[in-house]
Scaffold this active site. Structure first.
Site, short mmCIF file in Angstrom:
data_model
loop_
_atom_site.label_atom_id
_atom_site.label_comp_id
_atom_site.label_asym_id
_atom_site.label_seq_id
_atom_site.Cartn_x
_atom_site.Cartn_y
_atom_site.Cartn_z
N GLU A 66 -64.03 -54.05 30.09
CA GLU A 66 -64.35 -55.28 30.84
C GLU A 66 -63.13 -55.83 31.54
OE1 GLU A 66 -65.50 -57.81 27.47
OE2 GLU A 66 -63.43 -58.56 27.37
N HIS A 72 -55.55 -62.23 27.64
CA HIS A 72 -55.55 -62.01 26.19
C HIS A 72 -54.11 -61.81 25.72
CE1 HIS A 72 -59.82 -61.50 25.88
NE2 HIS A 72 -59.88 -60.31 26.44
N HIS A 106 -59.78 -53.62 30.63
CA HIS A 106 -59.21 -53.36 29.31
C HIS A 106 -60.28 -52.90 28.33
CE1 HIS A 106 -60.24 -57.65 29.50
NE2 HIS A 106 -60.50 -57.60 28.20
N CYS A 120 -56.36 -61.65 18.60
CA CYS A 120 -56.47 -61.83 20.04
C CYS A 120 -56.59 -63.33 20.34
CB CYS A 120 -57.68 -61.08 20.59
SG CYS A 120 -57.90 -61.31 22.36
#
Ligand code: MN
Length: 152
Positions: A66, A72, A106, A120
């Site tokens: 996505e 992130h 990613h 994350c």
């Protein structure tokens, strides 16, 4: 000793008392991931607009391929895995530091026979992920290393 409601006891490696396991992602249509769990360690109520999650990918599993506007901040905390960021495939081990920039494709995968877990950090207020169109997938796959890595 004063009681702190926000204190969460660490029970075993990457399991926390009172922190429930959640479905990785709710999405209509076909699943875009395999064998991933999610735990919210610090959520909306923790304040200042940041959220810290813990994801765990079973051996052979992968997160969704996505991209999105929000970024992130990733810190592996268990096992070994690898990731795609943009057009780069990289190995990841405990306590590495990974920044996923805005709009970078990613995906995370666990190594064979490894459970791969990572923290994350994201903004609470964030846009929804975008999945690759057939054309974008084609472009991504023009890089042989990326083509061999991605799962979707
Ligand atoms: Mn993402």
């Amino acid at each position: 000793m004063t009681h702190n409601e926000n204190h969460v006891v660490h029970v075993e490696t990457c399991r926390w008392q009172g922190v429930e396991e959640l479905v990785y992602k709710d999405r209509d249509g076909k699943p875009t991931f395999k064998d991933v769990t999610r735990r919210t360690l610090f959520g909306e109520e923790s304040g200042d607009g940041m959220e810290v999650r813990y994801f765990e990918v079973s051996a052979g599993g992968h997160t969704t391929l996505e991209k999105h506007e929000h970024t992130h901040l990733v810190i592996p905390a268990k096992g070994r895995g690898s990731c795609l960021v943009d057009d780069q495939v990289m190995p990841l081990g405990m306590h590495d530091l990974l920044y996923v920039p805005s709009w970078a494709w990613h995906q995370f995968r666990a190594d064979d026979n490894e459970v791969f877990g990572f923290f994350c950090m994201v903004k609470v207020e964030r846009d929804r992920p975008t999945l690759p169109t057939p054309e974008e997938l084609e472009t991504l796959k023009s890089n042989p290393e990326v083509a061999a890595f991605i799962r979707c």
